[in-house]
Design a protein around this motif. Structure first.
Motif, PDB file in Angstrom:
ATOM      1  N   TYR A  76      36.133  52.964  47.703  1.00  0.00           N
ATOM      2  CA  TYR A  76      37.077  52.358  47.047  1.00  0.00           C
ATOM      3  C   TYR A  76      36.936  50.928  46.904  1.00  0.00           C
ATOM      4  O   TYR A  76      37.325  50.325  45.755  1.00  0.00           O
ATOM      5  CB  TYR A  76      38.306  52.758  48.216  1.00  0.00           C
ATOM      6  N   LEU A  80      37.466  49.160  43.237  1.00  0.00           N
ATOM      7  CA  LEU A  80      38.254  47.889  42.882  1.00  0.00           C
ATOM      8  C   LEU A  80      37.559  46.787  42.409  1.00  0.00           C
ATOM      9  O   LEU A  80      38.157  46.312  41.210  1.00  0.00           O
ATOM     10  CB  LEU A  80      39.122  47.473  44.328  1.00  0.00           C
ATOM     11  N   ARG A  85      40.183  44.619  40.311  1.00  0.00           N
ATOM     12  CA  ARG A  85      41.520  44.626  41.245  1.00  0.00           C
ATOM     13  C   ARG A  85      41.384  44.205  42.713  1.00  0.00           C
ATOM     14  O   ARG A  85      41.930  44.583  43.552  1.00  0.00           O
ATOM     15  CB  ARG A  85      42.306  45.939  40.925  1.00  0.00           C
ATOM     16  N   PHE A  89      44.223  43.434  45.407  1.00  0.00           N
ATOM     17  CA  PHE A  89      44.172  44.422  46.791  1.00  0.00           C
ATOM     18  C   PHE A  89      44.035  43.438  48.067  1.00  0.00           C
ATOM     19  O   PHE A  89      44.898  43.825  49.080  1.00  0.00           O
ATOM     20  CB  PHE A  89      43.057  45.406  46.769  1.00  0.00           C
ATOM     21  N   PRO A  97      46.223  52.278  49.932  1.00  0.00           N
ATOM     22  CA  PRO A  97      46.452  52.324  48.467  1.00  0.00           C
ATOM     23  C   PRO A  97      47.569  53.018  48.110  1.00  0.00           C
ATOM     24  O   PRO A  97      48.124  54.111  48.665  1.00  0.00           O
ATOM     25  CB  PRO A  97      45.050  53.063  48.179  1.00  0.00           C
ATOM     26  N   ARG A 100      48.993  56.543  43.228  1.00  0.00           N
ATOM     27  CA  ARG A 100      48.385  56.632  41.653  1.00  0.00           C
ATOM     28  C   ARG A 100      46.888  55.746  41.874  1.00  0.00           C
ATOM     29  O   ARG A 100      46.126  56.220  41.069  1.00  0.00           O
ATOM     30  CB  ARG A 100      49.385  56.074  41.086  1.00  0.00           C
ATOM     31  N   GLU A 101      46.758  54.932  42.427  1.00  0.00           N
ATOM     32  CA  GLU A 101      45.317  54.069  42.727  1.00  0.00           C
ATOM     33  C   GLU A 101      44.292  55.066  43.098  1.00  0.00           C
ATOM     34  O   GLU A 101      43.248  54.924  42.618  1.00  0.00           O
ATOM     35  CB  GLU A 101      45.419  52.889  43.529  1.00  0.00           C
ATOM     36  N   TYR A 102      44.610  56.026  44.094  1.00  0.00           N
ATOM     37  CA  TYR A 102      43.730  56.750  44.704  1.00  0.00           C
ATOM     38  C   TYR A 102      43.434  57.803  43.542  1.00  0.00           C
ATOM     39  O   TYR A 102      42.205  58.116  43.456  1.00  0.00           O
ATOM     40  CB  TYR A 102      44.219  57.380  46.003  1.00  0.00           C
ATOM     41  N   ASP A 104      43.288  57.421  40.502  1.00  0.00           N
ATOM     42  CA  ASP A 104      42.530  56.681  39.477  1.00  0.00           C
ATOM     43  C   ASP A 104      40.925  56.352  40.167  1.00  0.00           C
ATOM     44  O   ASP A 104      40.126  56.540  39.399  1.00  0.00           O
ATOM     45  CB  ASP A 104      43.083  55.202  39.247  1.00  0.00           C
ATOM     46  N   TYR A 105      41.156  56.154  41.284  1.00  0.00           N
ATOM     47  CA  TYR A 105      39.677  55.841  42.117  1.00  0.00           C
ATOM     48  C   TYR A 105      38.911  57.317  42.061  1.00  0.00           C
ATOM     49  O   TYR A 105      37.663  57.160  41.730  1.00  0.00           O
ATOM     50  CB  TYR A 105      40.009  55.405  43.626  1.00  0.00           C
TER      51      TYR A 105
END
Length: 461
Positions: A76, A80, A85, A89, A97, A100-102, A104-105
């Motif tokens: 992760y 980032l 990002r 972070f 997180p 939504r970020e997860y 995307d990841y």
């Protein structure tokens, strides 16, 4: 049966976070030939609950790979850094997180793999005597010595329901319909129910609908997240749980709701603060019912009638509502495509996969592995994102006959069960569940062959 030209070491079916993590950990291994098949055209994780402020309930270290390989380029933190990002972070100072970020990841990681085949819906798995043959709806065929089943879970419906009711998995896609109705009832006890209720509560002032939350739990209990409790997300606790007889495992699970199905304290407090603000501003048209079970849901073409039973008072009643949201969780499913090889797989009395210590479910205990379909045998840690990398490490060690990633055997300070040094030697041994503890003295021939080959290669170097 015609044979594909290539026989892979491993075929993964389904690409949720767990099989995606397995693919990422397998990617740098030169002695692993793997392919992963996914019915969808791209990665998507619970899109119906991708609320703007929702966060994971586990820290960022519970990503696809870090707990197995902190140096992995699929971590992760690597994501980032790649998207610029990492410093935001860091400044945010939160281990958790955004959901939504997860998502995307995971999509970022999946796009960097050359072992994934998108748009391949598996329709049949057969065995030709030496290996598994996997067929997809596109007509393509793959052959592999091992399978990793990551087909996910399906929405759980605790009672028969018809009409326009929706599961929380589809909440965002049908939210506008809910906002336009005169009354909405949310049924459920966990984080998803709380998030749906909180989101609707925030909209209620603008749309004027009546809002009800019904839970059969005796209270809106928070997720238990103390450090000694977190030690239960450990290999030794899972081993202890597996060794219990099946009835005792089921009994233990019933008392562990707060470990995996509770609500984050932040969400509970935010709901209360909003209710308090609304009450101070003139009142709020909402009802919260605890210890109340919905036994049936009847749709008359316009509204639902929910039959209610209070679990403590044993009183009954009925609730009328225009719209119904079932935040009632998910359950593992047995894919239809396994029908041709059902005789090669172990099943329990309820028709569920009977997984062994290495997450294998076949009679040879070395060929077919499950990801998040073993909660009844391995405990509440099965769906925990933080345990995914460890499970993938175990599966890879079985496929390769070596341990490419160190698997921690003991991490907890506490003991489960009476240690041998304290055990009454005159007492009879604890009765274990045989299918979960026997049969590992010898490795399966496929695994033994890989191990011997790896040993010979090491000597030749």
């Amino acid at each position: 049966m015609s044979r594909p030209a290539t026989t892979h070491d491993l075929i993964g079916i389904g690409l949720g976070p767990f099989n995606l993590g397995l693919a990422c950990l397998g990617h740098p291994l030169d002695d692993l030939d793997a392919v992963f098949l996914e019915a969808a055209d791209g990665f998507s994780w619970h899109p119906g609950m991708m609320l703007p402020d929702a966060t994971l309930q586990v820290p960022f270290l519970a990503d696809l790979v870090t707990m197995a390989d902190p140096t992995s380029p699929f971590s992760y933190l690597a994501f980032l850094k790649d998207v610029g990002r990492l410093y935001p972070f860091y400044i945010r100072e939160s281990f958790y997180p955004l959901r939504r970020e997860y998502d995307d990841y995971c999509r970022w990681a999946a796009e960097r793999l050359d072992t994934v085949r998108w748009g391949e819906r598996v329709v049949a798995v057969e065995h030709d005597g030496d290996a598994y043959v996997v067929r997809s709806a596109t007509g393509r065929t793959w052959r592999g010595r091992h399978l990793a089943l990551g087909t996910g879970t399906a929405p759980r419906m605790p009672f028969d329901v018809d009409g326009p009711a929706l599961h929380s998995a589809d909440y965002l896609s049908r939210k506008d319909d809910l906002l336009a109705s005169g009354s909405v009832t949310v049924v459920g006890s966990g984080q998803s129910a709380a998030e749906v209720y909180a989101d609707l509560l925030a909209e209620q002032e603008h749309h004027g609908f009546e809002l009800t939350w019904v839970t059969r739990s005796p209270r809106f209990f928070p997720m238990e997240y103390t450090k000694l409790t977190l030690e239960m997300t450990s290999p030794e606790w899972s081993s202890y749980f597996q060794a219990l007889p099946a009835p005792r495992r089921a009994e233990a699970q019933r008392g562990q709701a707060a470990l995996s199905k509770g609500i984050s304290s932040e969400t509970i407090n935010a709901i209360y603060d909003e209710l308090y603000r609304r009450e101070a501003s003139g009142g709020v048209d909402t009802t919260l019912l605890t210890a109340t079970e919905v036994t049936t849901a009847r749709w008359d073409g316009e509204r639902y009638t929910l039959d209610l039973r209070h679990t403590e008072q044993q009183a009954t009643g009925a609730l009328r509502t225009d719209s119904l949201v079932l935040a009632t969780g998910y359950a593992p499913r047995v894919p239809e495509f396994l029908q041709p090889v059902r005789d090669r797989i172990r099943w329990d009395e309820q028709g569920r996969f009977l997984a062994g210590p290495t997450f294998a479910v076949d009679h040879a205990d070395a060929e077919v592995f499950v990801q998040n379909a073993e909660e009844h045998t391995h405990g509440f840690v099965a769906p925990d994102l933080g345990m995914g990398a460890m499970r993938s490490s175990v599966i890879l060690s079985q496929v390769l006959g070596r341990e490419p990633y160190a698997v921690e055997k003991r991490i907890a300070f506490q003991e489960w069960g009476i240690p041998d040094r304290y055990r009454d030697q005159a007492a009879p041994p604890v009765e274990a569940s045989p299918p979960l503890v026997e049969g590992r003295a010898q490795r399966h021939p496929l695994v033994e062959e890989r191990a011997q080959r790896a040993s010979r290669d090491q000597v030749s170097r």
